[in-house]
Design an enzyme around this catalytic site. Structure first.
Site, PDB file in Angstrom:
ATOM      1  N   CYS A   1       8.649 -22.463  -6.992  1.00  0.00           N
ATOM      2  CA  CYS A   1       7.215 -22.739  -6.944  1.00  0.00           C
ATOM      3  C   CYS A   1       6.562 -22.238  -5.652  1.00  0.00           C
ATOM      4  O   CYS A   1       5.472 -22.685  -5.297  1.00  0.00           O
ATOM      5  CB  CYS A   1       6.969 -24.241  -7.092  1.00  0.00           C
TER       6      CYS A   1
ATOM      7  N   CYS B   1       2.224 -31.761  -4.510  1.00  0.00           N
ATOM      8  CA  CYS B   1       3.358 -32.173  -5.349  1.00  0.00           C
ATOM      9  C   CYS B   1       3.179 -33.582  -5.905  1.00  0.00           C
ATOM     10  O   CYS B   1       3.883 -33.962  -6.844  1.00  0.00           O
ATOM     11  CB  CYS B   1       4.662 -32.075  -4.570  1.00  0.00           C
TER      12      CYS B   1
ATOM     13  N   CYS C   1       9.716 -25.824  -2.885  1.00  0.00           N
ATOM     14  CA  CYS C   1      10.849 -25.430  -3.720  1.00  0.00           C
ATOM     15  C   CYS C   1      10.764 -23.933  -4.046  1.00  0.00           C
ATOM     16  O   CYS C   1       9.674 -23.378  -4.216  1.00  0.00           O
ATOM     17  CB  CYS C   1      10.836 -26.233  -5.015  1.00  0.00           C
TER      18      CYS C   1
ATOM     19  N   CYS D   1       7.999 -32.318 -13.206  1.00  0.00           N
ATOM     20  CA  CYS D   1       9.155 -31.925 -12.393  1.00  0.00           C
ATOM     21  C   CYS D   1       9.036 -32.550 -10.999  1.00  0.00           C
ATOM     22  O   CYS D   1       9.996 -33.135 -10.488  1.00  0.00           O
ATOM     23  CB  CYS D   1       9.237 -30.404 -12.302  1.00  0.00           C
ATOM     24  N   CYS D   2       7.842 -32.439 -10.396  1.00  0.00           N
ATOM     25  CA  CYS D   2       7.636 -33.058  -9.080  1.00  0.00           C
ATOM     26  C   CYS D   2       7.790 -34.575  -9.164  1.00  0.00           C
ATOM     27  O   CYS D   2       8.291 -35.203  -8.232  1.00  0.00           O
ATOM     28  CB  CYS D   2       6.241 -32.722  -8.540  1.00  0.00           C
TER      29      CYS D   2
HETATM   30  S1  SF4 Z   1       7.858 -27.973  -6.311  1.00  0.00           S
HETATM   31 FE1  SF4 Z   1       8.438 -27.017  -8.270  1.00  0.00          FE
HETATM   32  S2  SF4 Z   1      10.686 -27.158  -8.443  1.00  0.00           S
HETATM   33 FE2  SF4 Z   1       9.997 -28.537  -6.773  1.00  0.00          FE
HETATM   34  S3  SF4 Z   1       9.852 -30.508  -7.732  1.00  0.00           S
HETATM   35 FE3  SF4 Z   1       7.793 -29.598  -7.847  1.00  0.00          FE
HETATM   36  S4  SF4 Z   1       7.658 -28.425  -9.786  1.00  0.00           S
HETATM   37 FE4  SF4 Z   1       9.826 -28.989  -9.398  1.00  0.00          FE
END
Ligand code: SF4
Length: 232
Positions: A201, A224, A198, A117-118
């Site tokens: 998280c 991240c 985010c 996701c990151c």
């Molecule tokens: S902090 Fe969480 S929601 Fe944001 S990009 Fe990374 S995994 Fe995704």
């Protein structure tokens, strides 16, 4: 994002003999003039670096990773700070829509594979955004976590210079300087969030916890991926 006209205010000057600030000023005005960007999360302490940048040159490009997952409070804080400091080139850096649709169509990837996701929401967009720059600056500090304890003022990463002008600043110094300048704090700080990423998280921290303990809490993940941990 829509640019907001600069507010007029008397700026108490800070930039003087501080080593990190001296390096930042030299990078923005001389060494990397026109070729350096600042990357900001508009998080808990971001106002400090942004105030310094505004003092040196408010037209410095500021890159904000708009992951689509931020707290509403972060977006409001971003807009308030931009107006307060008179920053004129704040850029929202977004994920590639095709990559996002392919990798995270339902917005739930952070639950299962946060590294991926990151990668799609932060790492890849930042890599694209930095392609036009030879240097960047961040607001990271040694005190923030064990993984940042050996953070230098200047690094070289992927052939690009990276400045950490606040590396040796304490949380107390940041607080005092923000207060002296009467700069707005991120609204979540008062609710127990000393480090803010985010929304899915990030949680509030408990007394005695590492300031970044609320980031990806309960997981091995601590960064991240846009910053490589510095070996102590
Ligand atoms: S902090 Fe969480 S929601 Fe944001 S990009 Fe990374 S995994 Fe995704």
């Amino acid at each position: 994002m829509t640019q907001i006209a600069a507010a007029s205010f008397a700026e108490p000057r800070l930039v003087a003999d501080d080593e990190g600030v001296r390096l930042l000023r030299a990078a923005i005005t001389a060494e990397y003039a026109g070729r350096i960007a600042v990357v900001s999360s508009f998080g808990a302490d971001s106002a400090m670096l942004l105030a310094l940048v505004a003092e040196i040159d408010p037209a410095t490009p500021v890159l904000f990773l708009e992951t689509g997952m931020h707290f509403a409070e972060t977006l409001a804080h971003r807009d308030a700070l931009v107006a307060r400091l008179g920053l004129t080139d704040v850029r929202d850096i977004r994920p590639d829509p095709v990559e996002l649709a392919a990798n995270d169509p339902d917005g739930e990837l952070h639950r299962w594979i946060p590294d991926d996701c990151c990668a799609v929401r932060k790492v890849a967009p930042l890599a694209r955004a930095l392609a036009g720059f030879d240097a960047w600056a961040t607001g990271r500090r040694r005190q923030q976590s064990r993984t940042r304890a050996a953070l230098p003022f200047v690094e070289t990463e992927a052939g690009r210079r990276k400045f950490n002008p606040l590396a040796d600043w304490s949380a107390e110094r940041i607080l005092a300087e923000l207060a002296r300048r009467d700069l707005p704090r991120h609204p979540l700080v008062a609710r127990g969030y000393p480090s803010i990423g985010c929304a899915p998280c990030t949680r509030a921290v408990r007394p005695g916890e590492d300031p970044r303990a609320g980031r990806w809490a309960g997981q091995a993940k601590t960064e991240c991926g846009i910053h490589v941990p510095v070996a102590a």
